[in-house]
Design a protein around this motif. Sequence first.
Motif, PDB file in Angstrom:
ATOM      1  N   GLY A 104       0.818  -1.200   0.000  1.00 54.61           N
ATOM      2  CA  GLY A 104       0.000   0.000   0.000  1.00 54.61           C
ATOM      3  C   GLY A 104       0.856   1.255   0.000  1.00 54.61           C
ATOM      4  N   THR A 105       0.224   2.377  -0.282  1.00 60.88           N
ATOM      5  CA  THR A 105       0.958   3.640  -0.338  1.00 60.88           C
ATOM      6  C   THR A 105       0.760   4.484   0.904  1.00 60.88           C
ATOM      7  OG1 THR A 105      -0.900   4.636  -1.523  1.00 60.88           O
ATOM      8  CG2 THR A 105       0.897   3.729  -2.854  1.00 60.88           C
ATOM      9  N   THR A 106      -0.178   4.123   1.765  1.00 64.68           N
ATOM     10  CA  THR A 106      -0.348   4.850   3.018  1.00 64.68           C
ATOM     11  C   THR A 106      -0.018   3.910   4.157  1.00 64.68           C
ATOM     12  OG1 THR A 106      -2.682   4.254   3.247  1.00 64.68           O
ATOM     13  CG2 THR A 106      -2.193   6.288   2.063  1.00 64.68           C
ATOM     14  N   GLY A 107       0.641   4.430   5.162  1.00 66.95           N
ATOM     15  CA  GLY A 107       0.994   3.598   6.299  1.00 66.95           C
ATOM     16  C   GLY A 107       2.496   3.523   6.481  1.00 66.95           C
ATOM     17  N   THR A 120      -1.378   1.417   9.545  1.00 62.45           N
ATOM     18  CA  THR A 120      -2.029   2.464   8.761  1.00 62.45           C
ATOM     19  C   THR A 120      -1.696   3.858   9.298  1.00 62.45           C
ATOM     20  OG1 THR A 120      -4.153   3.264   7.941  1.00 62.45           O
ATOM     21  CG2 THR A 120      -4.160   2.320  10.146  1.00 62.45           C
ATOM     22  N   ASP A 121      -1.813   4.852   8.426  1.00 67.21           N
ATOM     23  CA  ASP A 121      -1.655   6.249   8.824  1.00 67.21           C
ATOM     24  C   ASP A 121      -2.991   6.856   9.257  1.00 67.21           C
ATOM     25  OD1 ASP A 121       1.065   6.442   8.443  1.00 67.21           O
ATOM     26  OD2 ASP A 121       0.905   7.185   6.382  1.00 67.21           O
ATOM     27  N   VAL A 170     -23.729   4.225  -1.487  1.00 71.13           N
ATOM     28  CA  VAL A 170     -23.278   5.073  -0.379  1.00 71.13           C
ATOM     29  C   VAL A 170     -21.752   5.106  -0.307  1.00 71.13           C
ATOM     30  CG1 VAL A 170     -23.289   5.335   2.145  1.00 71.13           C
ATOM     31  CG2 VAL A 170     -25.412   4.824   0.934  1.00 71.13           C
ATOM     32  N   ALA A 171     -21.097   3.978  -0.485  1.00 72.64           N
ATOM     33  CA  ALA A 171     -19.629   3.931  -0.417  1.00 72.64           C
ATOM     34  C   ALA A 171     -18.998   4.756  -1.537  1.00 72.64           C
ATOM     35  CB  ALA A 171     -19.147   2.483  -0.494  1.00 72.64           C
ATOM     36  N   ILE A 172     -19.498   4.620  -2.746  1.00 72.15           N
ATOM     37  CA  ILE A 172     -18.954   5.384  -3.870  1.00 72.15           C
ATOM     38  C   ILE A 172     -19.207   6.870  -3.657  1.00 72.15           C
ATOM     39  CG2 ILE A 172     -19.218   5.848  -6.344  1.00 72.15           C
ATOM     40  CD1 ILE A 172     -19.751   2.765  -6.639  1.00 72.15           C
ATOM     41  N   GLY A 173     -20.420   7.219  -3.234  1.00 70.21           N
ATOM     42  CA  GLY A 173     -20.738   8.627  -2.964  1.00 70.21           C
ATOM     43  C   GLY A 173     -19.865   9.209  -1.870  1.00 70.21           C
ATOM     44  N   THR A 174     -19.689   8.452  -0.777  1.00 69.84           N
ATOM     45  CA  THR A 174     -18.850   8.920   0.321  1.00 69.84           C
ATOM     46  C   THR A 174     -17.407   9.102  -0.126  1.00 69.84           C
ATOM     47  OG1 THR A 174     -20.279   7.803   1.928  1.00 69.84           O
ATOM     48  CG2 THR A 174     -18.047   8.375   2.662  1.00 69.84           C
ATOM     49  N   ALA A 175     -16.878   8.142  -0.879  1.00 74.92           N
ATOM     50  CA  ALA A 175     -15.508   8.243  -1.380  1.00 74.92           C
ATOM     51  C   ALA A 175     -15.333   9.474  -2.258  1.00 74.92           C
ATOM     52  CB  ALA A 175     -15.125   6.982  -2.137  1.00 74.92           C
ATOM     53  N   ALA A 180     -13.233  14.857  -2.846  1.00 71.17           N
ATOM     54  CA  ALA A 180     -13.466  16.256  -3.245  1.00 71.17           C
ATOM     55  C   ALA A 180     -13.099  17.224  -2.126  1.00 71.17           C
ATOM     56  CB  ALA A 180     -14.925  16.447  -3.655  1.00 71.17           C
ATOM     57  N   LEU A 181     -13.294  16.793  -0.879  1.00 65.71           N
ATOM     58  CA  LEU A 181     -12.937  17.647   0.266  1.00 65.71           C
ATOM     59  C   LEU A 181     -11.443  17.620   0.565  1.00 65.71           C
ATOM     60  CD1 LEU A 181     -15.904  16.814   2.678  1.00 65.71           C
ATOM     61  CD2 LEU A 181     -15.551  18.907   1.355  1.00 65.71           C
ATOM     62  N   GLY A 182     -10.726  16.713  -0.085  1.00 62.37           N
ATOM     63  CA  GLY A 182      -9.284  16.622   0.123  1.00 62.37           C
ATOM     64  C   GLY A 182      -8.880  15.953   1.420  1.00 62.37           C
ATOM     65  N   VAL A 183      -9.773  15.156   1.980  1.00 60.97           N
ATOM     66  CA  VAL A 183      -9.476  14.468   3.233  1.00 60.97           C
ATOM     67  C   VAL A 183      -8.480  13.345   2.961  1.00 60.97           C
ATOM     68  CG1 VAL A 183     -10.432  13.102   5.129  1.00 60.97           C
ATOM     69  CG2 VAL A 183     -11.744  15.011   4.175  1.00 60.97           C
ATOM     70  N   SER A 184      -7.469  13.243   3.795  1.00 66.83           N
ATOM     71  CA  SER A 184      -6.493  12.161   3.676  1.00 66.83           C
ATOM     72  C   SER A 184      -6.393  11.479   5.031  1.00 66.83           C
ATOM     73  CB  SER A 184      -5.145  12.704   3.229  1.00 66.83           C
ATOM     74  OG  SER A 184      -4.617  13.562   4.213  1.00 66.83           O
ATOM     75  N   PRO A 185      -5.671  10.344   5.079  1.00 70.04           N
ATOM     76  CA  PRO A 185      -5.618   9.609   6.349  1.00 70.04           C
ATOM     77  C   PRO A 185      -5.257  10.496   7.513  1.00 70.04           C
ATOM     78  CG  PRO A 185      -4.473   8.375   4.652  1.00 70.04           C
ATOM     79  CD  PRO A 185      -4.861   9.686   4.073  1.00 70.04           C
TER      80      PRO A 185
END
Length: 185
Positions: A104-107, A120-121, A170-175, A180-185
């Motif tokens: 993975g790329t995060t963590g 995980t991060d 719901v999962a696709i919409g939430t993702a 779009a909000l730029g939220v990251s781990p």
Amino acid sequence: MVADPVLLQAVAELFPNGISRYAVGGLLVGLGTVVIYVGTGIPAGASTFLESTLSYVSDQSRFQRYVGSRDWRVVFTAGIVLGALAFAATVQSGVVTTSLYEPGTTGQLYEVAGVTLWTTDVQPWRLFLGGILVGIGTRVGKGCTSGHGVCGVGSASKTSLVGVATFLTVAIGTAQVVAALGVSP
């Protein structure tokens, strides 16, 4: 047989690392589901683990309905946890190599007793809140993605088909909103 180049390009974009890792994972999940169903006559699903475990210590009728199946449910859930630990200790740490695994790329990677593990991060509060929301969702949805998505869809249950369509929407919409909000781990 002539393959449509547009279709092949669409598949290649959906699976940029190839389809083999998904096919192997799907076969293993399907095999596990079949083994549990043939062995117990009960469709596999992880969401009733807590209630079935509470049947060991509570006399409430809500929990007692799981007495007949609680032992295999504990084994089922222990298998999920132990399988993840075995994967981390072998494939993820590099002891066993396979083209089916890509890190993975995060963590973060760290060493414990000569074995490389990953963490995980994602902040603990997010993991905790996500776990609570998933728990509530499985109660409201009368099952989890493994029960509805694998067993329910596999048996053409209308309830499960609607549930899985809802989960995915719901999962696709939430993702999309989170991205779009730029939220990251």
